[in-house]
Design a protein around this motif. Structure first.
Motif, PDB file in Angstrom:
ATOM      1  N   THR A 117     -46.134 -40.553 -99.590  1.00 36.20           N
ATOM      2  CA  THR A 117     -46.510 -39.174 -99.278  1.00 36.20           C
ATOM      3  C   THR A 117     -45.391 -38.276 -99.778  1.00 36.20           C
ATOM      4  O   THR A 117     -44.226 -38.462 -99.392  1.00 36.20           O
ATOM      5  N   VAL A 131     -43.624 -34.607-100.025  1.00 38.86           N
ATOM      6  CA  VAL A 131     -43.537 -33.370 -99.238  1.00 38.86           C
ATOM      7  C   VAL A 131     -42.545 -32.428 -99.916  1.00 38.86           C
ATOM      8  O   VAL A 131     -41.327 -32.578 -99.743  1.00 38.86           O
ATOM      9  N   HIS A 179     -37.691 -31.252 -91.422  1.00 40.90           N
ATOM     10  CA  HIS A 179     -38.969 -30.755 -91.940  1.00 40.90           C
ATOM     11  C   HIS A 179     -40.076 -31.785 -91.731  1.00 40.90           C
ATOM     12  O   HIS A 179     -41.213 -31.434 -91.366  1.00 40.90           O
ATOM     13  N   ALA A 180     -39.744 -33.060 -91.943  1.00 39.04           N
ATOM     14  CA  ALA A 180     -40.746 -34.114 -91.767  1.00 39.04           C
ATOM     15  C   ALA A 180     -41.196 -34.205 -90.312  1.00 39.04           C
ATOM     16  O   ALA A 180     -42.388 -34.408 -90.026  1.00 39.04           O
ATOM     17  N   GLU A 181     -40.266 -34.045 -89.371  1.00 39.31           N
ATOM     18  CA  GLU A 181     -40.639 -34.103 -87.953  1.00 39.31           C
ATOM     19  C   GLU A 181     -41.563 -32.948 -87.575  1.00 39.31           C
ATOM     20  O   GLU A 181     -42.487 -33.109 -86.768  1.00 39.31           O
ATOM     21  N   LEU A 193     -44.299 -36.355 -89.600  1.00 37.90           N
ATOM     22  CA  LEU A 193     -43.951 -37.576 -90.334  1.00 37.90           C
ATOM     23  C   LEU A 193     -42.717 -38.197 -89.685  1.00 37.90           C
ATOM     24  O   LEU A 193     -41.633 -37.601 -89.688  1.00 37.90           O
ATOM     25  N   ARG A 194     -42.889 -39.384 -89.130  1.00 33.00           N
ATOM     26  CA  ARG A 194     -41.777 -40.079 -88.472  1.00 33.00           C
ATOM     27  C   ARG A 194     -41.741 -41.527 -88.968  1.00 33.00           C
ATOM     28  O   ARG A 194     -42.382 -42.395 -88.384  1.00 33.00           O
ATOM     29  N   THR A 224     -37.502 -43.438 -96.840  1.00 32.92           N
ATOM     30  CA  THR A 224     -37.492 -42.031 -97.253  1.00 32.92           C
ATOM     31  C   THR A 224     -36.419 -41.793 -98.304  1.00 32.92           C
ATOM     32  O   THR A 224     -35.406 -42.499 -98.360  1.00 32.92           O
ATOM     33  N   HIS A 233     -35.169 -38.201-101.112  1.00 31.19           N
ATOM     34  CA  HIS A 233     -35.463 -36.837-101.559  1.00 31.19           C
ATOM     35  C   HIS A 233     -34.869 -36.627-102.947  1.00 31.19           C
ATOM     36  O   HIS A 233     -33.877 -37.266-103.318  1.00 31.19           O
ATOM     37  N   SER A 254     -39.448 -34.487-100.786  1.00 30.19           N
ATOM     38  CA  SER A 254     -39.156 -35.693-100.008  1.00 30.19           C
ATOM     39  C   SER A 254     -40.274 -36.700-100.215  1.00 30.19           C
ATOM     40  O   SER A 254     -41.454 -36.330-100.295  1.00 30.19           O
ATOM     41  N   TYR A 269     -41.997 -40.215 -98.727  1.00 30.28           N
ATOM     42  CA  TYR A 269     -42.118 -41.078 -97.549  1.00 30.28           C
ATOM     43  C   TYR A 269     -42.992 -42.269 -97.923  1.00 30.28           C
ATOM     44  O   TYR A 269     -44.171 -42.107 -98.259  1.00 30.28           O
TER      45      TYR A 269
END
Length: 412
Positions: A60, A62, A81-83, A87-88, A97, A99, A113, A115
């Motif tokens: 994914t 982002v 930003h993911a949280e 997205l965890r 992860t 970036h 980023s 994932y």
């Protein structure tokens, strides 16, 4: 010269996995193209540094903008930003992860980023890869480009800004050519990027396919640039490589490092043991060499030693004649010094040789004989003799005595 490293890339192809290989200093070439859709089923992977490119459907992407140009803060900002968007990644599943920088301005940086979904059964190749990345970063692109291609039977697309990946997505479209559903998903992605303050206007649309005839009318209606249809370019090593590392590979590497440390420890102990043996062996060799040298010197000196021994034997034979201590006159002088002064003791007979003495004498007083006897046994010059001094006999003229002295070992 150092040996060139051989790189081996596992790349998701149109209908199955592809294996590309080549040295680090040259372009990669296609080793084999398969119809296998699970990396775990691949066989005959050539030797070399293995790099697995995860397909777009496994990740994914982002994109985001952060109010900083400090590289040290990017990972934390991306995690926050993911949280916020839910997205965890599972922290126990490895490094899932990473970036990458899209564009950088003072106090304003555009990032994407990535994932990775936890790899499932059969998603990992039979041989553990040395490194991992994503397929969308492995194809060289310039400018602001929209690239569309098929991966493992499904159409995927990626957006690039100045050749840097901005966004990529796998679709559910499996048609032979890009259709309106694919074009709609791409437009939705562009709208979403615009809402995030990342306006992307592709100046080039390219469709990578192996088919000679591909219908691009749906893309031509949706985007102003005329779509180009070309074969997908050969992959290259992404620079820099991602930090992605699934848990099973990380565990395998830890186990390999543990075994390597054990082997290094065993090797170190063995080296110390061999060193100790070598040290003792050297000591034994050195002692043996010194012993051999001494034996050689002794053998070389043996003739001189024999001559010396012969000389000493002859000297011993002449000792009675040439040594002053063996002279009868010298012995008699020493005996005379033992006679008490003014005692009237006199010697009637004195048989003297270098090894034996016999004295016969007399004195008026017993005390004189006793004193003479004591002086004989205490005289240092006569101490080499063993004295036999029996009790004196009384006669009409006083006291008579017979004393004998003999060297130890001498025969009568």
């Amino acid at each position: 010269m150092s040996k060139t490293t051989e790189n081996v890339l596992l790349v998701p192809g149109e209908s199955g996995w592809e294996i590309w290989s080549g040295p680090s200093t040259a372009a990669l070439t296609l080793h084999s193209a398969t119809t296998i859709d699970k990396a775990g089923d691949l066989t005959d992977i050539p030797a070399g540094d293995l790099l697995l490119l995860f397909p777009v459907k496994a990740i994914t992407a982002v994109p985001m903008r952060v109010s900083s140009d400090d590289d040290a803060l990017f990972a934390d900002l991306a995690a926050l930003h993911a949280e916020r968007i839910g997205l965890r990644p599972d922290p126990m599943a490895g490094q899932l992860t990473d970036h990458f920088i899209i564009a950088r301005e003072p106090e304003n940086t555009a990032l994407v980023s990535v994932y990775l979904r936890v790899p499932g059964e059969g998603d990992m190749p039979p041989r553990g890869p040395k490194s991992f990345d994503i397929s969308a970063r492995a194809f060289p692109v310039t400018g602001d480009t929209l690239a569309v291609w098929k991966e493992l039977g499904r159409w995927v697309f990626a957006l690039f800004h100045q050749g840097n990946l901005v966004y990529c997505q796998a679709t559910s479209v499996t048609a032979a050519s890009p259709d309106e559903d694919l074009a709609r998903e791409i437009r939705l992605a562009l709208m979403q990027l615009g809402l995030q303050g990342m306006e992307i206007e592709p100046t080039r649309v390219v469709v990578w396919t192996s088919l000679e005839i591909t219908d691009t009318s749906a893309l031509a209606k949706a985007f102003q640039p005329t779509p180009e249809v070309t074969p997908r370019p050969a992959p290259v090593l992404p620079d820099p490589l991602s930090k992605l590392l699934p848990a099973d590979v990380r565990a395998a590497r830890r186990e390999a490092r543990r075994k390597q440390n054990i082997m290094l420890g065993v090797a170190a102990v063995a080296l110390i043991y061999v060193g100790i043996i070598g040290w003792f062996g050297y000591g034994l060799w050195k002692n043996n060499s010194e012993t051999q040298a001494l034996i050689k010197q002794a053998q070389e000196a043996a003739p001189e030693g024999e001559a010396y021994a012969l000389h000493m034997a002859k000297w011993d034979e002449l000792a009675d004649a040439i040594e002053l201590g063996n002279s009868p006159v010298e012995i008699l002088k020493n005996i005379a010094s033992c006679i008490p002064p003014n005692s009237g003791l006199r010697l009637r007979t004195a048989d003297i040789s270098a090894s034996e003495i016999k004295l016969i004498g007399e004195a008026q007083q017993l005390q004189s004989v006793t004193t003479f006897n004591l002086n004989l046994t205490k005289n240092q010059d006569l101490s080499r003799f063993e004295w036999q001094n029996p009790e004196p006999n009384q006669s009409t003229r006083g006291w008579e005595f017979v004393y004998t002295g003999q060297l130890p070992g001498a025969q009568n």
